[in-house]
Design an enzyme around this catalytic site. Structure first.
Site, PDB file in Angstrom:
ATOM      1  N   ASN A 208       0.853  -1.195   0.000  1.00 21.12           N
ATOM      2  CA  ASN A 208       0.000   0.000   0.000  1.00 21.12           C
ATOM      3  C   ASN A 208       0.883   1.237   0.000  1.00 21.12           C
ATOM      4  OD1 ASN A 208       0.525   0.843   2.827  1.00 21.12           O
ATOM      5  ND2 ASN A 208      -0.405  -1.145   3.264  1.00 21.12           N
ATOM      6  N   ASP A 276      -4.740  -5.977   4.979  1.00 17.84           N
ATOM      7  CA  ASP A 276      -5.804  -6.761   5.602  1.00 17.84           C
ATOM      8  C   ASP A 276      -5.815  -8.204   5.102  1.00 17.84           C
ATOM      9  OD1 ASP A 276      -6.866  -4.790   7.275  1.00 17.84           O
ATOM     10  OD2 ASP A 276      -7.869  -3.833   5.566  1.00 17.84           O
ATOM     11  N   PRO A 303      -3.915 -11.448  10.443  1.00 21.17           N
ATOM     12  CA  PRO A 303      -4.283 -11.165  11.836  1.00 21.17           C
ATOM     13  C   PRO A 303      -4.370  -9.663  12.038  1.00 21.17           C
ATOM     14  CG  PRO A 303      -1.973 -11.815  11.662  1.00 21.17           C
ATOM     15  CD  PRO A 303      -2.586 -12.028  10.305  1.00 21.17           C
ATOM     16  N   LYS A 337     -14.451   2.031  15.160  1.00 21.53           N
ATOM     17  CA  LYS A 337     -13.231   1.218  15.078  1.00 21.53           C
ATOM     18  C   LYS A 337     -12.576   1.090  16.455  1.00 21.53           C
ATOM     19  CE  LYS A 337     -11.159   1.382  11.057  1.00 21.53           C
ATOM     20  NZ  LYS A 337     -10.427   1.949   9.920  1.00 21.53           N
TER      21      LYS A 337
HETATM   22  N1  CTP Z   1      -4.156  -2.745  12.076  1.00 27.80           N
HETATM   23  C1  CTP Z   1      -3.432  -3.797  12.571  1.00 27.80           C
HETATM   24  N2  CTP Z   1      -3.471  -4.999  11.932  1.00 27.80           N
HETATM   25  C2  CTP Z   1      -4.220  -5.175  10.828  1.00 27.80           C
HETATM   26  C3  CTP Z   1      -4.975  -4.094  10.318  1.00 27.80           C
HETATM   27  C4  CTP Z   1      -4.907  -2.879  10.958  1.00 27.80           C
HETATM   28  O1  CTP Z   1      -2.737  -3.637  13.567  1.00 27.80           O
HETATM   29  N3  CTP Z   1      -4.237  -6.353  10.230  1.00 27.80           N
HETATM   30  C5  CTP Z   1      -4.143  -1.466  12.811  1.00 27.80           C
HETATM   31  C6  CTP Z   1      -3.471  -0.321  12.110  1.00 27.80           C
HETATM   32  O2  CTP Z   1      -2.105  -0.239  12.428  1.00 27.80           O
HETATM   33  C7  CTP Z   1      -4.249   0.859  12.648  1.00 27.80           C
HETATM   34  C8  CTP Z   1      -5.631   0.329  12.868  1.00 27.80           C
HETATM   35  O3  CTP Z   1      -5.469  -1.080  12.967  1.00 27.80           O
HETATM   36  O4  CTP Z   1      -3.768   1.272  13.906  1.00 27.80           O
HETATM   37  C9  CTP Z   1      -6.667   0.649  11.852  1.00 27.80           C
HETATM   38  O5  CTP Z   1      -6.321   0.248  10.586  1.00 27.80           O
HETATM   39  P1  CTP Z   1      -7.309   0.437   9.316  1.00 27.80           P
HETATM   40  O6  CTP Z   1      -6.653  -0.173   8.167  1.00 27.80           O
HETATM   41  O7  CTP Z   1      -7.747   1.840   9.235  1.00 27.80           O
HETATM   42  O8  CTP Z   1      -8.539  -0.414   9.819  1.00 27.80           O
HETATM   43  P2  CTP Z   1      -9.141  -1.728   9.255  1.00 27.80           P
HETATM   44  O9  CTP Z   1      -9.151  -2.728  10.337  1.00 27.80           O
HETATM   45  O10 CTP Z   1      -8.459  -2.117   8.013  1.00 27.80           O
HETATM   46  O11 CTP Z   1     -10.626  -1.287   9.007  1.00 27.80           O
HETATM   47  P3  CTP Z   1     -11.339  -0.869   7.639  1.00 27.80           P
HETATM   48  O12 CTP Z   1     -10.576  -1.519   6.541  1.00 27.80           O
HETATM   49  O13 CTP Z   1     -12.681  -1.407   7.852  1.00 27.80           O
HETATM   50  O14 CTP Z   1     -11.298   0.622   7.597  1.00 27.80           O
END
Ligand code: CTP
Length: 397
Positions: A208, A276, A303, A337
């Site tokens: 990303n 993700d 995870p 969140k």
């Molecule tokens: N994060 C994490 N591990 C993952 C995904 C996210 O630790 N596998 C953490 C990121 O470092 C950040 C927070 O979660 O602090 C939010 O990440 P974001 O990508 O905005 O959230 P998502 O869980 O991906 O939610 P969405 O895609 O629904 O916005």
């Protein structure tokens, strides 16, 4: 700068002792007074003469040197410093410290002191990974001993892995942090940063646009306030800051393992843009073009590191901070969140197209805590980092 700071430097017996000579020079360049102590094993690697010549003062080595006892007892020697630095800290010296042994000058000083201690471990990879050493590390951390390194890399013994002593300038940065008496002194903070790379095959990956700029700025700001920072970073564009422990990873799975290995910490900040999904069953060989066919990729969920550590039954950091990159309904989505991931704070940033946040130098954030949403004005990422580090310091003290 270290003007007139007094450093008691204990040089243990390892091949990395040669780097201690450069360390003395670097510390003195910055104005520190260095009183050297050379263990018997240390003297097998560097000579007392080179150590005292570089330090510009006498080197202490023997507990039973009566002249020294008359001039300055070991108790006084151990307490007259602003910081005690052990470099290299061998497995043996760390075991003595953890066990409270005092059978030579170095271990006696370390037991008798009430001064903060910073150690730079150096040893063979297997020795570092041995359960006995890992137990000693946990004990020393719980006793409030600060660590700098070890780094990962090629070692004098021909093996590769963690165990190489931190470079002199890294140790200097840790010393500067430790004598600065910032509000986060004695606190250990984990920061994740950068993107992750999820392999498709040995040469291709999914990634990303995260540059790692915000996480790096945050790690720097936390270290500047005196925190011992473990910086777990994916392949970022910006180099990691000095004076923090850097753990480089590629995938989300590796990032989770590194984050868990960093525990216990007082606070953890998850600034990484973690993928993700990963490709399920990534190919071990490069995928080839086949006529008329496109590769079929299927995905598995990665995870969630933030949620895993927020929900940890034991060892949950006292303060867990997540980031939320949102394009719309920023506050609403980020508030949800925060609840979903179980963290204490969420730093929400608006990454909608018009804001040019990702890869840019500024950030537009809203801090979401149990008390509600706090909108911060748009500012440089370094300023966001300083402000957030100050808030973390306030919450921890
Ligand atoms: N994060 C994490 N591990 C993952 C995904 C996210 O630790 N596998 C953490 C990121 O470092 C950040 C927070 O979660 O602090 C939010 O990440 P974001 O990508 O905005 O959230 P998502 O869980 O991906 O939610 P969405 O895609 O629904 O916005």
């Amino acid at each position: 700068m270290l003007a007139s700071k007094r450093i008691l430097l204990i040089i243990g017996g390892g091949i990395a002792a040669y780097k201690a000579l450069d360390l003395i020079r670097r510390l003195r360049e910055r104005g520190a007074e260095v009183t050297p102590v050379l263990t018997r094993a240390g003297a097998q690697f560097v000579t007392p003469l080179s150590v005292s010549a570089l330090a510009g003062r006498k080197v202490f080595s023997d507990l039973f040197d009566l002249t020294d006892e008359a001039e300055m007892g070991h108790i006084e020697l151990s307490r007259s410093a602003d910081l005690i630095v052990v470099a290299p800290a061998t497995a043996d010296l760390m075991a003595k410290m953890a066990g409270g042994q005092a059978d030579d000058l170095a271990s006696t000083l370390l037991l008798a002191t009430d001064t903060p201690v910073l150690i730079a471990p150096a040893m063979n990879v297997r020795m570092w990974q041995h359960p006995a050493t890992q137990r000693n590390i946990a004990t020393l951390r719980a006793d409030g001993i600060g660590f700098v390194g070890p780094d990962e890399g090629d070692m004098a013994c021909g093996e590769f892995g963690p165990g190489r002593m931190a470079e002199p300038l890294e140790i200097v940065a840790a010393v500067e942090r430790d004598v600065s008496a910032g509000p986060l002194q004695g606190k250990r903070v984990l920061v994740t940063s950068g993107p992750t790379h999820e392999p498709i095959d040995p040469v291709r990956y999914i990634a990303n646009r995260s540059s790692g700029a915000q996480g790096t700025a945050l790690a720097r700001a936390l270290a500047a306030l005196g925190a011992e920072v473990v910086f777990v970073t994916g392949p970022a564009d910006v180099p990691p800051p000095e004076g923090v422990q850097v753990v480089r990873v590629e995938t989300a799975q590796e990032m989770l393992e590194a984050a868990q290995a960093a525990l216990p910490v007082d606070a953890a900040v998850f600034a990484a843009a973690v993928a993700d999904w990963r490709v399920e069953g990534a190919a071990e060989r490069k995928l080839k073009k086949t006529k008329g066919g496109l590769p079929k990729l299927s995905f598995a969920e990665n995870p969630d590191i933030l949620a895993t550590i927020s929900g940890a039954r034991s060892g949950r950091p006292g303060l867990v901070v997540g980031f939320a990159a949102e394009t719309d309904d920023v506050v609403e989505n980020a508030t949800a969140k925060r609840a979903r991931k179980g963290c204490d704070w969420i730093v929400a940033n608006d990454v909608s197209h018009a804001t040019e946040i990702m890869g840019g130098t500024e950030n537009d954030v809203t801090l979401i805590t149990a008390d509600g949403a706090e909108d911060w004005p748009r500012m440089a990422k370094a300023e966001v980092a300083t402000r957030l580090a100050e808030r973390i310091a306030k919450a921890l003290t």
